[in-house]
Design an enzyme around this catalytic site. Structure first.
Site, mmCIF file in Angstrom:
data_model
loop_
_atom_site.group_PDB
_atom_site.id
_atom_site.type_symbol
_atom_site.label_atom_id
_atom_site.label_comp_id
_atom_site.label_asym_id
_atom_site.label_seq_id
_atom_site.Cartn_x
_atom_site.Cartn_y
_atom_site.Cartn_z
ATOM 1 N N SER A 291 48.386 43.945 41.506
ATOM 2 C CA SER A 291 47.622 44.373 40.343
ATOM 3 C C SER A 291 47.576 45.892 40.319
ATOM 4 O O SER A 291 47.538 46.540 41.369
ATOM 5 C CB SER A 291 46.198 43.805 40.408
ATOM 6 O OG SER A 291 45.342 44.463 39.507
ATOM 7 N N ARG B 260 79.220 28.204 3.523
ATOM 8 C CA ARG B 260 78.721 29.248 4.413
ATOM 9 C C ARG B 260 77.429 29.740 3.807
ATOM 10 O O ARG B 260 77.399 30.133 2.652
ATOM 11 C CB ARG B 260 79.722 30.399 4.581
ATOM 12 C CG ARG B 260 79.196 31.476 5.552
ATOM 13 C CD ARG B 260 80.273 32.430 6.060
ATOM 14 N NE ARG B 260 81.344 31.698 6.698
ATOM 15 C CZ ARG B 260 82.543 31.532 6.176
ATOM 16 N NH1 ARG B 260 82.837 32.049 5.001
ATOM 17 N NH2 ARG B 260 83.469 30.840 6.810
#
Length: 505
Positions: free
Chosen positions: A315, A354
């Site tokens: 930490s 497409r």
């Protein structure tokens, strides 16, 4: 009031060169992993170039292009430098990076073999190359993920075997339910990872397909480009008339062989099953890994302390902490990939031959899903391999309820002796009194004349021992450990990349 001599407040720092690069700063789960390297811009560029080179080789192998052209394209792919950032910027004008890449590759081929330049990208469309490159990247990344899953599976198997009889609290809706064993819990984690492994292995086994359809999925250009003297129908109509394979379908089959990918039944420009299958497999895999992480996060809480990561994370403010960092990173991936998969599955609804946007929306989510899954699998292998199990804490937590955790067992034991309703009522009342007094259930039950008459002191002690009520956990664990990962059939490996990701930018 600011004096003229005081320093002006510092403004925002100007962006440095490369400030737009994604180096993984905000995605530590995949930073520095093999999956990240296999899916980076340079790796993707290498796959695009491999796809282009293989297309020319496939046509040459069928006599539809000169061998010299295939050699010239291969040389240009290997030896030319391509600026990834420049390609990315130029892709904005046409909507995809293949358009500027084809121009660059054609120019590179023209420098050494002017006659071969016409055979670069011949007959294909941009989506053919990008989709094929996507399948190549996936085919090169999935084995990395599978290898890490196998490492995690092996480690969990050892834990399950070692702790098949180690009792611990089973928890439902966050509360103690009945005892289980840590071996069965680890076997459950392993089973989910096996399910994930088998799903990803099936994708490779079934074959990730090349894409080849030409401008609108008809393969027409390949017939148009076929030479009249090679025995093919230049107009590309003979195959339809005879039911045989025309130039395009023959090239597609050879293209797949060149790249070690599967031949598709149809061009899949807007038939996005391969991408959707990848999305589902990756989302399931991170979810399976997330279950392991979620349990580790709960069981490693300070007040529970039944497991701990072998090397916890630190930490920035609290020196005493050893955070379950790997589990945290896995959990982060498990929350991201399903959302990415939703984008990929949403692209199934693609219009025409497409689509405008649906195809383009897939690229980054798929890459990130591969990266996050790879990072999570690598973290899981380390987590499982180094997990510290604390049986003494498991036993202490089992004893927290003073035997209430086995009230189900006592009800089943007393029902034939006292009657089902009477036994249930007696146990319910005894459980309440034990909780109110803070004493053990056995002490309260000894006060009941009906219990003293029905059960000896030794039998009552045996029935209130949580370690004696783990059911068939050991048998289930042994059964689960017989399952092994799905093995891919032996066969020729995919050909190595004809272009190196290094030195391309």
């Amino acid at each position: 009031m600011t004096s003229p001599d005081s320093a002006a407040p510092a403004g925002p720092r100007p962006p440095e060169p490369g400030a737009g690069d994604d180096t993984g700063l905000l995605s530590p789960v995949r930073a520095g992993t093999a999956a990240e390297a296999a899916t980076g811009d340079r790796a993707w560029l290498a796959a695009l170039l491999d796809a282009e080179a293989a297309l020319t080789r496939a046509q040459a192998a069928l006599g539809l292009a000169p061998e010299e052209a295939a050699g010239a394209v291969d040389r240009a792919v290997r030896e030319s430098a391509f600026d990834v950032r420049d390609l990315a910027l130029r892709a904005r004008s046409g909507g995809n990076p293949v358009i500027p890449l084809v121009r660059e590759l054609t120019a590179a081929v023209r420098k050494t073999a002017p006659g071969a330049a016409a055979h670069v990208h011949r007959g294909a469309t941009s989506q053919d190359i990008l989709d094929t490159a996507t399948m190549l990247v996936a085919a090169r990344t999935l084995p990395l993920i599978l290898a890490d899953l196998e490492r995690a599976i092996d480690a969990l198997g050892r834990l399950a075997d070692r702790h098949r009889a180690t009792p611990m609290p089973g928890r439902t809706l966050t509360q103690h339910a009945v005892p289980t064993t840590f071996g069965l819990k680890a076997a459950g984690w392993r089973s989910l990872l096996l399910d994930a492994h088998d799903r990803l292995a099936a994708l490779l086994d079934g074959g990730l397909p090349v894409q080849l359809g030409g401008a609108a999925g008809t393969l027409a250009a390949f017939g148009a480009y076929a030479r009249p003297d090679d025995g093919q129908d230049p107009a590309g109509t003979g195959a339809a008339d005879t039911g045989g394979a025309g130039p395009g379908t023959r090239i597609a089959a050879q293209y797949a062989r060149e790249l070690g990918l599967a031949e598709p039944g149809l061009p899949w420009h807007t038939l996005r099953t391969p991408v959707a299958d990848l999305a589902a497999g990756l989302a399931f895999t991170t979810g399976a890994l997330g279950k392991l992480a979620a349990d580790v996060l709960v069981l490693s809480r300070t007040e529970i302390g039944e497991v701990a990561e072998g090397t916890g994370g630190g930490s920035s403010a609290m020196p005493h902490k050893a955070n379950p960092a790997r589990a945290v990173l896995i959990a982060s991936a498990a929350r991201q990939v399903p959302a990415l998969a939703a984008v990929l599955l949403g692209s199934l609804a693609a219009e025409d031959e497409r689509p405008g946007g649906a195809w383009h929306a897939e690229w980054q989510p798929l890459r990130e899903a591969l990266r996050l899954t790879g990072g999570a699998a690598e973290a899981a292998a380390g987590l499982a391999g180094g997990l510290r199990v604390r049986p003494e804490r498991m036993r202490a937590n089992l004893d927290l309820t003073g035997g209430l955790v086995v009230s189900e067992r006592l009800t089943a034991e007393l029902a034939p002796l006292l009657g089902r309703e009477e036994a249930a009522g007696l146990l319910g009342d005894a459980a309440r009194r034990a909780a109110e007094r803070g004493t053990g259930l056995r002490e309260v039950l000894r006060e009941e004349p009906a219990v003293r008459e029905a059960l000896s002191e030794e039998r009552l002690r045996e029935l209130t021992d949580p370690a004696g009520y783990t059911g068939e956990a050991a048998v289930l664990t042994a059964r689960a450990l017989r399952r092994t990962p799905r093995r891919l059939p032996a066969g020729p490996p995919s050909p190595p990349s004809t272009s190196s990701p290094e030195g391309r930018a």
